[in-house]
Every structure is written in structure tokens, then in C-alpha cells.
Write a protein that holds these residues in place. Structure first.
Motif, PDB file in Angstrom:
ATOM      1  N   GLU A 118      43.648  30.325 -33.655  1.00 26.94           N
ATOM      2  CA  GLU A 118      44.981  30.591 -33.086  1.00 26.94           C
ATOM      3  C   GLU A 118      44.667  31.382 -31.647  1.00 26.94           C
ATOM      4  OE1 GLU A 118      48.178  32.307 -33.481  1.00 26.94           O
ATOM      5  OE2 GLU A 118      47.282  31.632 -36.175  1.00 26.94           O
ATOM      6  N   CYS A 119      43.906  31.930 -30.679  1.00 24.00           N
ATOM      7  CA  CYS A 119      43.491  32.021 -29.687  1.00 24.00           C
ATOM      8  C   CYS A 119      42.395  30.583 -28.794  1.00 24.00           C
ATOM      9  CB  CYS A 119      42.853  33.636 -28.206  1.00 24.00           C
ATOM     10  SG  CYS A 119      41.747  33.744 -29.335  1.00 24.00           S
ATOM     11  N   CYS A 156      42.110  37.582 -34.284  1.00 23.70           N
ATOM     12  CA  CYS A 156      43.244  36.689 -34.495  1.00 23.70           C
ATOM     13  C   CYS A 156      43.324  36.300 -36.519  1.00 23.70           C
ATOM     14  CB  CYS A 156      43.582  35.744 -33.776  1.00 23.70           C
ATOM     15  SG  CYS A 156      43.295  35.273 -32.376  1.00 23.70           S
TER      16      CYS A 156
END
Length: 89
Positions: free
Chosen positions: A40-41, A6
Motif C-alpha cells: 500500500e504505502c 497497512c
């Protein structure tokens, strides 16, 4: 190797952040902040944590009073900073 797709963070980026930091980076969130990004993830957090532990070596689990990352050492003027080596790849 890229550990965070990401933010395109490599294992070398993580090790450099740990080595160059004045503070002891112990969490992925701290590494993200040091590198100017955020999670992010979150799939990479466990891998980043492992790299941090490898880079800090014995300091990763618990610092001794002579370790420069120790809260005791930071608050105790009589404790001389101890030498320690970061793991290198």
C-alpha cells in the motif's frame, strides 16, 4: 512485531512465508503475493527485505550451485540439493 500496518503483516508472517515457499522469496513484492496482499504505502518494504535476508541467511546474497534456491541447481539434474537452515527467532 507488526512490520506492515497497512496489511497487518508481522515479522513472523514474513519468516513463515519465506520458510514455507517452494520458490526463493527475495523481494517484498513476492512476500506480499505469497500472503495474498499487495503493498500500500511501501514503508515496510525495506524492513521486509531485511527479514528475508535474515531468514535466508547465506543464501540471501547469492546462492551456490548446491543451494535449493539456485537457478543453476534447479536446471542441473546432477546437483544434489544441499541442506540449509532458515534463521529462527
Amino acid at each position: 512485531m507488526i512490520v506492515c500496518s497497512c496489511n497487518v503483516i508481522s515479522d513472523h508472517d514474513v519468516r513463515a512465508a519465506v520458510a514455507d515457499s517452494d520458490d526463493a522469496l527475495r523481494h517484498a513484492k513476492q512476500v506480499y503475493g505469497c500472503l495474498g496482499c499487495s503493498a500500500e504505502c511501501g514503508r515496510c518494504a525495506r524492513t521486509i527485505k531485511t527479514i528475508i535476508e535474515e531468514a535466508l541467511g547465506p543464501c540471501a546474497k547469492s546462492c551456490c550451485s548446491g543451494c535449493p534456491h539456485s537457478e543453476v541447481a534447479a536446471n542441473d539434474e546432477d546437483v544434489a540439493p544441499a541442506e540449509f537452515a532458515l534463521a529462527a527467532c
